[in-house]
Design a protein around this motif. Sequence first.
Motif, short mmCIF file in Angstrom:
data_model
loop_
_atom_site.label_atom_id
_atom_site.label_comp_id
_atom_site.label_asym_id
_atom_site.label_seq_id
_atom_site.Cartn_x
_atom_site.Cartn_y
_atom_site.Cartn_z
N SER A 255 17.75 17.96 -4.53
CA SER A 255 17.98 18.64 -5.82
C SER A 255 16.27 18.11 -5.91
CB SER A 255 18.48 18.94 -6.42
OG SER A 255 19.79 18.84 -6.66
N THR B 252 19.60 16.65 -10.11
CA THR B 252 20.90 16.21 -10.76
C THR B 252 22.21 15.71 -10.68
OG1 THR B 252 21.08 17.97 -9.22
CG2 THR B 252 20.51 19.35 -10.28
N ALA B 253 22.57 15.20 -11.35
CA ALA B 253 23.64 14.04 -11.45
C ALA B 253 24.82 14.61 -11.23
CB ALA B 253 23.63 13.05 -13.01
N ASN B 254 25.77 13.98 -10.36
CA ASN B 254 26.78 14.37 -10.30
C ASN B 254 27.59 14.07 -11.03
OD1 ASN B 254 24.63 15.78 -7.75
ND2 ASN B 254 26.40 16.77 -7.91
N GLU C 14 26.36 19.80 -12.16
CA GLU C 14 24.64 19.07 -11.91
C GLU C 14 24.28 18.92 -13.06
OE1 GLU C 14 24.26 19.50 -7.88
OE2 GLU C 14 24.70 21.27 -7.96
MG MG Z 1 22.33 16.22 -7.72
#
Ligand code: MG
Length: 147
Positions: A19, A26-28, A78
């Motif tokens: 990403s 994107t923070a998961n 995400e």
């Molecule tokens: Mg991510």
Amino acid sequence: KHLPLFLEGEVVKGFGRGSKDLGCPTANYPLEVVQSLPKDLEPGVYYGWAQLDSGTVYKMVANIGWCPFYQNQQMSVETHIIHKFDKDFYGSLLKVSLVGYLRGEKNFGSLDDLIEAIKNDIINAKNMLELPEAQTVKENSFFTKSQ
Ligand code: MG
Ligand code: ADP
């Protein structure tokens, strides 16, 4: 339905789907957070608010989708925070509120089409979050203020 939805959890490593290379990190969330989602939550792209470790509340777009990594048995959340950060924030506490729904999941013909769609999502999210209903969610006590 289900909105606004409030979620919180630690930022973990994603599946390295690149990403960041698309200009859209994107923070998961870990599996526990994903498992707490309403079972009938519509997959797609949402807009809302995001806060890291009781800091500033930023605008965000979040993709909620079925995760191929778990044979599509699990959702993934995400979050792309609409702000330029100097460094990664794995391990931080991320609070998110989903305010509204932008669009369903789509398959894109090309990488350029995908990038174009993400740019559009960000523009739409920024506009929608200016509306009074969205501002009210930003003021929710869920988002803790430091001090
Ligand atoms: Mg991510
Ligand atoms: P991963 O596969 O580990 O999720 P990504 O390429 O999606 O890798 O990058 C996500 C990471 O980038 C986040 O966990 C966070 O630490 C960092 N990051 C930096 N800026 C942002 C941002 N604006 N929004 C979300 N994550 C960001």
